[in-house]
Design a protein around this motif. Structure first.
Motif, short mmCIF file in Angstrom:
data_model
loop_
_atom_site.label_atom_id
_atom_site.label_comp_id
_atom_site.label_asym_id
_atom_site.label_seq_id
_atom_site.Cartn_x
_atom_site.Cartn_y
_atom_site.Cartn_z
N GLU A 1 12.91 -19.17 -15.50
CA GLU A 1 12.91 -20.68 -15.36
C GLU A 1 13.66 -21.15 -16.33
OE1 GLU A 1 11.34 -22.06 -13.18
OE2 GLU A 1 9.99 -20.48 -12.35
N LYS A 2 14.26 -22.48 -16.14
CA LYS A 2 15.09 -23.07 -17.19
C LYS A 2 14.43 -24.31 -17.43
CE LYS A 2 19.38 -20.78 -15.68
NZ LYS A 2 20.75 -20.82 -15.21
N ALA A 3 14.50 -24.70 -18.66
CA ALA A 3 13.90 -26.15 -19.21
C ALA A 3 15.05 -26.62 -20.22
CB ALA A 3 12.49 -25.86 -19.50
N THR A 4 14.68 -27.70 -20.59
CA THR A 4 14.96 -28.54 -21.83
C THR A 4 14.00 -28.81 -22.87
OG1 THR A 4 14.68 -30.62 -20.91
CG2 THR A 4 16.94 -29.51 -20.55
N LEU A 5 14.06 -29.23 -23.79
CA LEU A 5 12.70 -29.54 -24.76
C LEU A 5 11.97 -30.59 -23.91
CD1 LEU A 5 13.94 -29.53 -28.45
CD2 LEU A 5 12.39 -28.16 -27.60
N PRO B 1 14.61 -19.78 -26.63
CA PRO B 1 15.52 -20.69 -26.96
C PRO B 1 16.96 -20.04 -26.74
CG PRO B 1 14.11 -20.43 -28.68
CD PRO B 1 13.71 -19.44 -27.57
N LYS B 2 18.02 -20.89 -26.07
CA LYS B 2 19.18 -20.28 -25.63
C LYS B 2 19.88 -19.77 -26.77
CE LYS B 2 23.40 -21.78 -22.81
NZ LYS B 2 24.06 -22.73 -22.28
N ASN B 3 19.88 -20.22 -27.90
CA ASN B 3 20.51 -19.79 -29.11
C ASN B 3 20.19 -18.52 -29.58
OD1 ASN B 3 18.15 -20.69 -30.51
ND2 ASN B 3 19.06 -22.43 -31.46
N THR B 4 19.10 -17.87 -29.15
CA THR B 4 18.36 -16.56 -29.44
C THR B 4 19.30 -15.41 -28.76
OG1 THR B 4 16.86 -16.62 -28.06
CG2 THR B 4 16.25 -17.55 -30.27
N LEU B 5 20.09 -15.90 -27.62
CA LEU B 5 20.48 -14.81 -26.79
C LEU B 5 21.67 -13.95 -27.63
CD1 LEU B 5 20.88 -16.62 -23.56
CD2 LEU B 5 19.96 -14.33 -23.66
N VAL B 6 21.75 -12.65 -27.38
CA VAL B 6 22.67 -11.78 -28.18
C VAL B 6 22.98 -10.77 -27.05
CG1 VAL B 6 22.00 -12.03 -30.52
CG2 VAL B 6 20.99 -10.18 -29.15
N GLN B 7 24.06 -10.06 -27.01
CA GLN B 7 24.40 -9.12 -26.18
C GLN B 7 23.52 -7.96 -25.75
OE1 GLN B 7 26.32 -10.27 -28.54
NE2 GLN B 7 28.46 -10.29 -28.18
N ARG B 8 23.12 -7.22 -26.82
CA ARG B 8 22.20 -6.09 -26.44
C ARG B 8 21.62 -5.47 -27.96
NH1 ARG B 8 25.21 -0.95 -26.86
NH2 ARG B 8 24.33 -0.62 -24.97
N MET B 9 20.88 -4.53 -27.84
CA MET B 9 20.34 -3.98 -28.98
C MET B 9 21.18 -3.87 -30.22
SD MET B 9 17.23 -3.15 -30.12
CE MET B 9 16.16 -2.40 -28.97
N LYS C 1 2.54 -9.38 -14.79
CA LYS C 1 3.51 -10.13 -14.26
C LYS C 1 4.17 -10.92 -15.47
CE LYS C 1 1.59 -11.23 -10.05
NZ LYS C 1 1.09 -12.37 -9.26
N ALA C 2 5.51 -11.33 -15.64
CA ALA C 2 6.11 -11.86 -16.54
C ALA C 2 7.17 -12.96 -16.30
CB ALA C 2 6.83 -10.96 -17.53
N THR C 3 7.17 -14.20 -17.00
CA THR C 3 8.25 -15.21 -16.60
C THR C 3 8.91 -15.40 -18.24
OG1 THR C 3 6.92 -16.15 -14.94
CG2 THR C 3 8.54 -17.49 -16.22
N TYR C 4 10.12 -15.76 -18.27
CA TYR C 4 10.80 -16.12 -19.31
C TYR C 4 11.42 -17.33 -18.90
CZ TYR C 4 11.69 -11.30 -20.46
OH TYR C 4 11.43 -9.68 -20.94
N ILE C 5 11.24 -18.25 -20.00
CA ILE C 5 11.52 -19.59 -19.68
C ILE C 5 12.82 -20.04 -20.90
CG2 ILE C 5 10.95 -22.05 -19.88
CD1 ILE C 5 8.00 -21.28 -19.25
N ILE C 6 13.88 -20.19 -20.14
CA ILE C 6 15.18 -20.30 -21.21
C ILE C 6 15.38 -21.91 -21.36
CG2 ILE C 6 17.65 -19.96 -21.56
CD1 ILE C 6 17.47 -17.80 -19.10
N VAL C 7 15.32 -22.38 -22.80
CA VAL C 7 15.40 -23.58 -23.13
C VAL C 7 16.49 -23.93 -23.56
CG1 VAL C 7 14.39 -25.44 -24.54
CG2 VAL C 7 12.89 -23.61 -23.90
N GLU C 8 17.34 -24.89 -23.05
CA GLU C 8 18.76 -25.14 -23.08
C GLU C 8 18.99 -25.76 -24.80
OE1 GLU C 8 22.78 -25.26 -22.21
OE2 GLU C 8 21.24 -24.51 -21.04
#
Length: 235
Positions: free
Chosen positions: A63-67, A172-180, A226-233
């Motif tokens: 899912e995608k969201a804003t604050l 939080p979108k700013n936590t995204l990195v490529q890989r391990m 089950k699992a859901t990820y919510i990406i916050v822009e």
């Protein structure tokens, strides 16, 4: 615990190997580092695309969201899972994101909500065992594998992501990195700066999966079903 004859034992091992006893290990220097090239230069939006595709593989909803829309999004996800007993991480991020107010509102609406509290000890785990959903914030998010890294501390017990029936990660979108590879670099660099990272870092990739028996994939054997990820822009 007392260790007896350690030095003589290690000397004997070195002698049998036909080399001098080693007292320290130096990291090798590699001429080729393919792990550094995977997704190199990818933008945050491109990493989100990679994460979304990987989530299809690991049986995880996105899912995608804003604050502003985050509380409403979390509410919709909980409603979809029929999860009315919720355990969530505590700490300052609840205040920063507005989730603290949201959890109080859930309680007023009849939800049974427990915020992880270090002073309550085993009560936290007992609640998590019977919870319908566990909600955490991702500290680092590995796009390639669809993995969230959780720095488990007094606000964020491991049980939140392991014991409830469903797992919800706020990313939080700013936590995204490529890989391990990049996650390891970031953790190591923080340690070198004198900013100690939690002694326990959990890497969670979607719901529980096991294919130990005859290579048949079974979901939910030893963790959330089950699992859901919510990406916050904008977080």
């Amino acid at each position: 615990m007392t260790i007896h004859h350690r030095e003589s034992f290690l000397d004997g091992v070195a002698e049998q190997l036909g080399r001098p006893r080693r007292t320290q290990v130096e990291s090798p220097t590699y001429s080729v580092k393919p792990q550094e090239r995977v997704l190199a230069g990818a933008t945050a939006d491109e990493l989100v695309d990679v994460l979304e595709k990987q989530c299809q593989v690991i049986h995880t909803s996105i899912e995608k969201a804003t604050l502003e829309t985050l509380p409403e999004t979390v509410y919709t996800v909980l409603d979809g899972y029929s999860a009315h007993r919720v355990v969530a991480a505590g700490g300052p991020r609840n205040l920063e994101s507005g989730m603290g107010k949201f959890y109080k509102q859930l309680g007023l609406e009849g939800y049974d909500v427990h915020i992880w509290d270090e002073h309550k000890g085993r009560q936290n785990v007992n609640f998590a065992e019977k919870a319908g959903a566990g909600i955490v914030f991702s500290d680092l998010t590995l796009a390639e594998s669809g993995t969230v890294a959780l720095f488990n501390d007094r606000y964020n017990g491991r049980s939140i992501s392991l014991l409830p029936e469903t797992f919800i990660a706020i990313i939080p979108k700013n936590t995204l990195v490529q890989r391990m590879t990049q996650a390891g670099h970031l953790i190591h660099s923080e340690e070198l700066k004198g900013n100690p990272v939690s002694s326990c870092v959990s890497f969670v990739t979607g719901p529980s999966n096991s294919a130990d028996i005859e290579m048949n994939l079974i979901v939910g054997v030893h963790g959330p079903v089950k699992a859901t990820y919510i990406i916050v822009e904008d977080m």
